[in-house]
Write a protein that holds these residues in place. Sequence first.
Motif, PDB file in Angstrom:
ATOM      1  N   PHE A 190      -2.500  14.955   5.538  1.00  0.00           N
ATOM      2  CA  PHE A 190      -2.094  13.556   5.615  1.00  0.00           C
ATOM      3  C   PHE A 190      -1.651  13.130   7.007  1.00  0.00           C
ATOM      4  CE2 PHE A 190       1.817  15.796   4.930  1.00  0.00           C
ATOM      5  CZ  PHE A 190       2.781  15.054   5.598  1.00  0.00           C
ATOM      6  N   GLN A 191      -1.538  14.064   7.963  1.00  0.00           N
ATOM      7  CA  GLN A 191      -1.077  13.712   9.313  1.00  0.00           C
ATOM      8  C   GLN A 191      -2.168  13.919  10.330  1.00  0.00           C
ATOM      9  OE1 GLN A 191       2.502  16.169   9.376  1.00  0.00           O
ATOM     10  NE2 GLN A 191       3.682  14.285   9.360  1.00  0.00           N
ATOM     11  N   LYS A 241       0.833  -1.203   0.000  1.00  0.00           N
ATOM     12  CA  LYS A 241       0.000   0.000   0.000  1.00  0.00           C
ATOM     13  C   LYS A 241       0.869   1.256   0.000  1.00  0.00           C
ATOM     14  CE  LYS A 241      -4.110  -1.794   2.296  1.00  0.00           C
ATOM     15  NZ  LYS A 241      -5.092  -1.593   3.371  1.00  0.00           N
ATOM     16  N   LEU A 242       1.939   1.228   0.793  1.00  0.00           N
ATOM     17  CA  LEU A 242       2.858   2.365   0.848  1.00  0.00           C
ATOM     18  C   LEU A 242       3.444   2.641  -0.531  1.00  0.00           C
ATOM     19  CD1 LEU A 242       4.537   4.378   2.702  1.00  0.00           C
ATOM     20  CD2 LEU A 242       6.288   2.600   2.662  1.00  0.00           C
ATOM     21  N   ASP A 243       3.903   1.590  -1.191  1.00  0.00           N
ATOM     22  CA  ASP A 243       4.498   1.750  -2.517  1.00  0.00           C
ATOM     23  C   ASP A 243       3.493   2.327  -3.511  1.00  0.00           C
ATOM     24  OD1 ASP A 243       6.829   0.705  -1.501  1.00  0.00           O
ATOM     25  OD2 ASP A 243       6.613  -1.255  -2.460  1.00  0.00           O
ATOM     26  N   GLU A 248      -9.640  12.192   0.071  1.00  0.00           N
ATOM     27  CA  GLU A 248      -9.546  10.737   0.175  1.00  0.00           C
ATOM     28  C   GLU A 248      -8.100  10.253   0.098  1.00  0.00           C
ATOM     29  OE1 GLU A 248     -12.177   9.001  -2.718  1.00  0.00           O
ATOM     30  OE2 GLU A 248     -13.961   9.588  -1.591  1.00  0.00           O
ATOM     31  N   LEU A 249      -7.288  10.897  -0.735  1.00  0.00           N
ATOM     32  CA  LEU A 249      -5.878  10.539  -0.818  1.00  0.00           C
ATOM     33  C   LEU A 249      -5.171  10.831   0.504  1.00  0.00           C
ATOM     34  CD1 LEU A 249      -3.474   9.534  -2.519  1.00  0.00           C
ATOM     35  CD2 LEU A 249      -3.188  11.890  -3.333  1.00  0.00           C
ATOM     36  N   ALA A 250      -5.444  11.988   1.073  1.00  0.00           N
ATOM     37  CA  ALA A 250      -4.864  12.340   2.372  1.00  0.00           C
ATOM     38  C   ALA A 250      -5.324  11.361   3.450  1.00  0.00           C
ATOM     39  CB  ALA A 250      -5.239  13.772   2.751  1.00  0.00           C
ATOM     40  N   SER A 251      -6.589  10.981   3.430  1.00  0.00           N
ATOM     41  CA  SER A 251      -7.112  10.019   4.413  1.00  0.00           C
ATOM     42  C   SER A 251      -6.445   8.662   4.268  1.00  0.00           C
ATOM     43  CB  SER A 251      -8.621   9.857   4.255  1.00  0.00           C
ATOM     44  OG  SER A 251      -9.277  11.027   4.625  1.00  0.00           O
ATOM     45  N   ALA A 252      -6.190   8.254   3.035  1.00  0.00           N
ATOM     46  CA  ALA A 252      -5.505   6.975   2.810  1.00  0.00           C
ATOM     47  C   ALA A 252      -4.099   7.018   3.394  1.00  0.00           C
ATOM     48  CB  ALA A 252      -5.473   6.650   1.318  1.00  0.00           C
ATOM     49  N   TRP A 253      -3.395   8.123   3.165  1.00  0.00           N
ATOM     50  CA  TRP A 253      -2.063   8.289   3.739  1.00  0.00           C
ATOM     51  C   TRP A 253      -2.123   8.300   5.262  1.00  0.00           C
ATOM     52  CZ3 TRP A 253       2.610   7.492   2.144  1.00  0.00           C
ATOM     53  CH2 TRP A 253       2.939   7.612   0.797  1.00  0.00           C
ATOM     54  N   LYS A 254      -3.047   9.063   5.812  1.00  0.00           N
ATOM     55  CA  LYS A 254      -3.175   9.186   7.259  1.00  0.00           C
ATOM     56  C   LYS A 254      -3.450   7.817   7.887  1.00  0.00           C
ATOM     57  CE  LYS A 254      -5.314  12.766   8.895  1.00  0.00           C
ATOM     58  NZ  LYS A 254      -6.290  13.767   9.361  1.00  0.00           N
TER      59      LYS A 254
END
Length: 172
Positions: free
Chosen positions: A171-172, A87-89, A118-124
Amino acid sequence: MIICGFVSEYFSVENEEDYTTEQMQHFRLVLISQNRNDELNNTRRLILGDQAHDRVLTFTTSFSNEVLESWKVVKKSLSEMTDPSAKLDLLFAYSYNLGLFESWMEDNEGGMEKLVQELASAWKSLLNNHSDEELGWDCRYTKPGMLEFLDMFKHRIGRVPDYCSIGEFNFQ
């Protein structure tokens, strides 16, 4: 292994020998594993579609629709993955390519705020719910490099004029 670099503070020098130890400490690196490299190539093709192998790229306002469609594919892939390092990659590769082909940020047909949120939430979720070991990243180089990249991505999105309505990348 390929290295992707980011700089946390900008400065200029005449040539490479002129960098001081203090200046070198501002470099952040992301080590690009084979899987990360594959994802960089895959997400480039996903985002750019038919233009992926062109030498000259052209973007119109409708490119934003292709970006939105690409996010649906990435989001579905993320939901099917169980390995946090995979997922990180994928998230890094997708975010990197979004930053590289950034015309969608200021020239879009709407809907970008949802993508950014949604992208930020996925990262968070990934960063808050998994240990460094589960993420499988090198804590000396890759972790600080990716966090620097995410901070730069956040600042780039933050510079987009309000009338473009793409929101904030928290993202944090």
